[in-house]
Design an enzyme around this catalytic site. Sequence first.
Site, PDB file in Angstrom:
ATOM      1  N   GLU A  81       0.864  -1.182   0.000  1.00 28.18           N
ATOM      2  CA  GLU A  81       0.000   0.000   0.000  1.00 28.18           C
ATOM      3  C   GLU A  81       0.896   1.225   0.000  1.00 28.18           C
ATOM      4  OE1 GLU A  81      -2.861   0.441   3.213  1.00 28.18           O
ATOM      5  OE2 GLU A  81      -3.856   2.009   2.058  1.00 28.18           O
TER       6      GLU A  81
ATOM      7  N   ASN B 204     -12.248  -3.387   0.715  1.00 29.92           N
ATOM      8  CA  ASN B 204     -11.186  -3.604   1.708  1.00 29.92           C
ATOM      9  C   ASN B 204     -11.828  -3.852   3.070  1.00 29.92           C
ATOM     10  OD1 ASN B 204      -8.539  -3.610   2.876  1.00 29.92           O
ATOM     11  ND2 ASN B 204      -8.856  -1.500   3.494  1.00 29.92           N
ATOM     12  N   GLU B 205     -11.704  -2.902   3.976  1.00 30.71           N
ATOM     13  CA  GLU B 205     -12.289  -3.106   5.308  1.00 30.71           C
ATOM     14  C   GLU B 205     -13.710  -2.550   5.306  1.00 30.71           C
ATOM     15  OE1 GLU B 205      -9.493  -1.309   8.001  1.00 30.71           O
ATOM     16  OE2 GLU B 205      -8.328  -3.159   8.141  1.00 30.71           O
TER      17      GLU B 205
HETATM   18  O1  AHR Z   1      -2.094  -1.257   6.685  1.00 31.82           O
HETATM   19  C1  AHR Z   1      -2.600  -0.024   7.032  1.00 31.82           C
HETATM   20  C2  AHR Z   1      -4.114   0.028   6.983  1.00 31.82           C
HETATM   21  O2  AHR Z   1      -4.657  -0.821   7.933  1.00 31.82           O
HETATM   22  C3  AHR Z   1      -4.745  -0.432   5.704  1.00 31.82           C
HETATM   23  O3  AHR Z   1      -4.790   0.564   4.766  1.00 31.82           O
HETATM   24  C4  AHR Z   1      -6.124  -0.814   6.121  1.00 31.82           C
HETATM   25  O4  AHR Z   1      -6.674  -1.825   5.327  1.00 31.82           O
HETATM   26  C5  AHR Z   1      -5.977  -1.185   7.571  1.00 31.82           C
HETATM   27  O5  AHR Z   1      -6.850  -0.480   8.353  1.00 31.82           O
END
Ligand code: AHR
Length: 658
Positions: free
Chosen positions: A46, A375-376
């Site tokens: 990321e 994602n989350e």
């Molecule tokens: O890894 C950092 C962050 O942690 C990511 O962007 C997210 O998916 C999680 O909350």
Amino acid sequence: MSKKTLLAAMALTMGMTLQAQTHDFVIQTKKLGAEIQPTMYGLFFEDINYAADGGLYAELVKNRSFEFPQHLQGWKSFGKVSLQDDGPFEKNPHYVRLAYSGHPHKHTGLENEGFFGIGVEKDKEYRFSVWARIPDGGQASKIRVELINTKSMGERQAFASTELTIDSKEWKKYQVVLKSPVTDPKSTLRIFLRSQATVDLEHISLFPVDTWKGHENGLRKDLAQKLADLKPGIFRFPGGCIVEGTDLDTRYNWKNTVGPVENRPINENRWQYTFDYRFYPDYYQSYGLGFYEFFQLSEEIGSEPLPVLSCGLACQFQNPNEEAHVPVAELQPYIQDALDLIEFANGDVNTTWGKLRADMGHPEPFNLKFIGIGNEQWDKTYPEHLEPFVKAIRAAYPDIKIVGSSGPDSEGKQFDYLWPEMKRLKADLVDEHFYRPETWFLSQGARYDNYDRKGPKVFAGEYACHGKGKKWNHFHASLLEAAFMTGLERNADIVHMATYAPLFAHVEGWQWRPDLIWFDNLKSVKTVSYYVQQLYATYKGTNVLSLTMDKKAVTGAEGQDGLFASAVYDKATNAVIVKIANTSDKAQSIALNFQGMKKKDVWAGGRCIKLSSPDLDKDNTVENPTAIVPVESPLTIEGQSVNVEIEPNTFAVYILNK
Ligand code: AHR
């Protein structure tokens, strides 16, 4: 004997007895267990902590296209410099015009500060390139390009300098190579206008010539090499939260990241401001490292690509309001993005997106097998958004495996709601995240032992031990990750992927720690967590073997003295590999008893690799990169059983060759 001495003697005897007590491990070598997926251990990338721009992406110029909202951020201008907005690249229309000051002693030009400076190394070459023109035509014009040390006490600030002639009224790309005679982690790029003719400059770029695999729009070699050295089986990109965006406008839009780099529009990086206590107002995504480059890197480091796309939900942490998200009925463009991405990766060169891939230099398909949607995410809205994606992807590409999410928590209400939902939607894998403290890691050795074997597979997609009150890299956290990972390995029938997170962090630009690899402008370092990941990936084996103590899996459970263990067989090397984490502060004697070997069978040889540190708070740093490294030693083997001694707080990998 005084009472005190007697007590001391008793304590000593007890201690010795404890240490001498042998733990009998039984490893079943005859019956091969579940196959370990080639994707089992991998990378989560990321652009957080300056992982891409200023990190892995080797571009040394910040705001090269003058498209940051403050168009000269990262630049200093002097003399007659003006910003224009009718440049040759539709999506990046801004550029600068350098005009004669009217006096030969008054200079016009620019300086770029790079990312925390521009790091250059002695005797290495750097390719300067620029799109330029002389807008009025006529006589050619000249610019002087310099690398300077503004803090130098020498006669001259410039340590590398060259002239470039701009000779056309039409926009053209010019380039020149500068060789640095010095190492300077924090130099500055300076450009002087050297003639009276006005010059327009756009997309001003500086790259090391020596990038990973020599690609011009390339990656920093030391960092990419560290990824390859991890032997990753899976490569998830482009994140995390940046997939979702702070709002949908700032979500990661893969289509903006492909095609010529000059025409890729920048995006705000949400990690610029997510934590206002670590604020970086100049953090943007240039998308120079885009989806083509991610796929290419995946291929070059031998891992399966796993792109993750927005499901139409902006970051739910930042947007509790429904209006921030795309209504399910309006998801079609997002679904189309996912379908087009699969075409970009795998499509024939005659398809729209397959052709773009071919035009970019890769006519062969990238063989994409997995895609993540969301994602989350959480609440009812997530499965509602995911469902139409699943239907459309299944209809067009039935072989592509879909990764859904179990939300941001490792357990609890959302997690318990989302897992059955992922099962209902027939997601192939479910992404679980756990940034948790020591107690959690110590209690999760058996996490997957009783998971539903009929549901989707597990992708432990983001995890790291975040020490309580010690949310930074240190040995103890890494040891507990190693301990926890024995449970991933033992359950390789359902755990098909696992990636530590985050991957990279710039020492001057981080927002989140711990991280796997730290770097500054020139150096980088493998943390102990890196070595843990590397040991697992290198010695992942091909099949799980049953390993028990008193007929139970060794999961750090009560009465197991802080031991965690797993075993695998590796077909390629005909080796049995046993991984043990001793999380206690006592040395432990362990007898490795191998069952199922024929009487005549003997081990051809063995070795042990250990990670240990007397100081649990320590880790490797860019200044001291080898403070804690794996240490290998031969194993003394007599007969079939192997007796080993594992020091306190130690992770050990035993490799026994048949
Ligand atoms: O890894 C950092 C962050 O942690 C990511 O962007 C997210 O998916 C999680 O909350």
